[in-house]
Scaffold this motif. Structure first.
Motif, short mmCIF file in Angstrom:
data_model
loop_
_atom_site.label_atom_id
_atom_site.label_comp_id
_atom_site.label_asym_id
_atom_site.label_seq_id
_atom_site.Cartn_x
_atom_site.Cartn_y
_atom_site.Cartn_z
N PRO A 177 28.97 8.71 -56.37
CA PRO A 177 30.19 8.10 -56.92
C PRO A 177 30.12 8.00 -58.44
O PRO A 177 29.03 7.98 -59.03
N ARG A 185 36.29 1.89 -60.70
CA ARG A 185 36.78 3.02 -59.90
C ARG A 185 38.18 2.81 -59.35
O ARG A 185 38.77 3.75 -58.86
N THR A 238 36.86 8.06 -58.55
CA THR A 238 35.71 7.92 -57.65
C THR A 238 34.65 8.99 -57.84
O THR A 238 33.51 8.82 -57.40
N TYR A 243 34.83 11.82 -56.32
CA TYR A 243 34.80 12.54 -55.03
C TYR A 243 33.40 12.54 -54.42
O TYR A 243 32.82 13.60 -54.13
N PRO A 244 32.82 11.38 -54.16
CA PRO A 244 31.47 11.38 -53.57
C PRO A 244 31.49 12.01 -52.18
O PRO A 244 32.41 11.76 -51.39
N LEU A 276 30.68 -6.44 -57.86
CA LEU A 276 29.96 -5.17 -57.84
C LEU A 276 29.24 -4.92 -59.15
O LEU A 276 28.07 -4.50 -59.17
N GLY A 279 35.04 6.05 -51.62
CA GLY A 279 33.99 5.91 -52.62
C GLY A 279 34.29 4.88 -53.70
O GLY A 279 33.44 4.60 -54.53
N ALA A 281 31.70 1.99 -53.71
CA ALA A 281 30.30 2.39 -53.51
C ALA A 281 29.34 1.45 -54.24
O ALA A 281 29.57 1.07 -55.40
N ARG A 312 25.25 0.85 -55.28
CA ARG A 312 23.96 1.54 -55.37
C ARG A 312 22.86 0.62 -54.81
O ARG A 312 22.62 -0.46 -55.33
N TRP A 348 23.39 5.35 -52.03
CA TRP A 348 24.70 4.70 -52.13
C TRP A 348 25.21 4.30 -50.75
O TRP A 348 25.06 5.03 -49.79
#
Lengths: 245, 226
Positions: free
Chosen positions: A50, A55, A67, A69-70, B161, B200, B203, B205, B210
């Motif tokens: 990510p 985001r 994002t 595009y993970p 986050l 995502g 996400a 970490r 992830w």
């Protein structure tokens, strides 16, 4: 020579890449919009992580996504989801991210013969040149139909060339924008939500008016808007944020 | 995914003056501590609204702030089956520390009743204490969390986050030093797809790669975050 538009989808609606995951079955099952095909999340040859920083940023009438595009990369995606694609009641369109022509050709050859995969959608990156777009399209074209997702801002410039290069249709990517993040830094990304619809309809009319096969997308939140895009010449539609509302 | 009818019964304000809502819904739609419900079919809303519980009552739950300011009593919507992984308070925990690093203790409050019910002592570390807490709950300023960690045998955090990257420092842990007790953290962040798309945007970490707050969390073991 333009390929024949031969992946008839009934009903003529699908999710936009990135809106329902890598395999069908996670949608909430709302009565509208009805989907005639499933489009996978964007897939790259190698894994992608990510993006850093903010985001998702809301704005009046929509939200911005950045994002990166993970995804776990094509090999892992195929290992994890190819069986689900073959079992899916909806035909599957695999979305691959544009990289180099060699890499995209390699990806297309691995995907095009899979059970229940009716097309590949190639997602072009922002800023791609017309020559690059043609080369990438030619690399992907093979045994299955190819849709090329246009960077919204370059759609009029790129679409004729990618159709000439063999794409069966083009689809409209999300327009890009910028917003200040919580820390004041500017975040650039893709724009979604109802505020996008007027821009998308105008761009669709321009493309369809040139006789190009276009899959309409962008800000669709009502049956009336979907009908308007179909009447404006869309051969099919892609739904995004309405699937999350 | 099953959906259930839901309705806002009452709007009230939390300690920070933000609106929270008592939601009437079937028991199957009530999220557990740290889980969230996904409010859909909201008039004019661009996205579904995640609802975290701050308290429970027969026939529904108190949805924690932040909520849209346009919400009013009588608003009707649908709720999906509760989503995500919530808190799992060990039955053996006897000294429970709750800490609202995000500034909002509301999403931690369902743990208060659980902990007191199992006979544990509870300290809530926060800078804006909510009203109506049981008298057994001790309130301490957030800045005292680090020096009180050795007291706790379980730690539950609520953090943003962006705070997760510096969590060790926020807990006063220097390099090579470990948390003296087990714990969990609710990582609060926008979850635009609410687990539908693995988009995502949420996400997180962790030590081993992830994970997504919407589907893998939003509650993670602190050992994965530190």
């Amino acid at each position: 020579m333009a390929a024949k538009y031969d992946f008839g989808i009934d009903p003529p609606g699908m999710n936009a890449a990135g809106s329902l995951g890598f395999a069908p079955g996670r949608a909430a099952g709302a009565a509208w919009p009805a989907l005639g095909a499933f489009v996978t999340n964007p897939i790259s040859l190698s894994p992608r992580t990510p993006s850093q920083g903010t985001r998702c940023l809301p704005f009046a009438g929509g939200f911005l996504l950045h994002t990166g595009y993970p995804n776990p990369g094509l090999k892992a995606v195929l290992r994890q989801y190819a069986a689900a694609w073959s079992r899916s009641p909806l035909p599957v369109i695999v979305h691959i991210l544009a990289q180099s022509p060699q890499e995209n050709a390699q990806m297309a050859r691995q995907v095009e013969t899979l059970d229940n995969v009716i097309a590949i959608e190639l997602g072009l990156a922002p800023g791609v040149s017309p020559a690059e777009a043609r080369a990438l399209t030619q690399a992907v074209c093979g045994e299955t139909s190819v849709i090329v997702r246009m960077p919204f801002e370059l759609a009029l410039e790129l679409a004729p060339g990618v159709i000439e290069a063999g794409a069966a249709a083009v689809s409209l990517g999300a327009p890009r924008g910028a917003l200040p993040g919580p820390d004041g830094k500017i975040v650039e990304g893709r724009l979604f939500g109802p505020a996008v619809f007027p821009l998308a309809l105008q761009r669709l009319r321009s493309l369809a008016g040139r006789g190009l096969p276009v899959i309409g997308a962008g800000g669709l939140v009502s049956p009336a808007q979907a009908q308007a895009m179909l009447e404006a010449g869309a051969t099919a539609l892609q739904y995004d944020s309405v699937l999350w509302a | 995914m099953p959906t259930y009818p839901a309705r806002v019964r009452e709007i009230c304000l939390n300690a920070q003056g933000q609106p929270q809502a008592w939601v009437d819904c079937p028991p199957a739609a009530v999220p557990a501590a740290g889980q969230y419900g996904r409010a859909r079919s909201l008039p004019g809303a661009v996205l579904a609204q995640p609802l975290f519980p701050a308290a429970f009552q027969t026939g529904g739950f108190l949805a924690a702030a932040p909520l849209p300011e346009t919400w009013l009593p009588g608003l009707q919507f649908t709720l999906n089956t509760p989503q995500g992984h919530g808190f799992a308070l060990p039955a053996s925990a006897r000294r429970v520390a709750l800490a609202a690093l995000s500034g909002a203790p509301d999403r931690l409050l369902p743990l208060v009743g659980q902990a007191l019910g199992s006979g544990a002592d509870v300290v809530l570390f926060c800078d804006a204490a909510p009203g109506g807490l049981p008298s057994q709950v001790e309130i301490s300023p957030l800045k005292q969390l680090a020096e009180n960690l050795p007291w706790a045998d379980f730690l539950a955090l609520d953090l943003l986050l962006e705070q997760s990257e510096t969590l060790g420092a926020r807990l006063g842990l220097s390099a090579g030093h470990f948390l003296p007790c087990p714990g969990q953290a609710l990582v609060f962040t926008p979850m635009p797809c609410s687990g539908l798309a693995a988009c995502g945007a949420c996400a997180v970490r962790l030590r081993r790669g992830w994970k997504l707050a919407c589907s893998d969390g939003p509650v993670f073991h602190l050992g994965e975050l530190l």
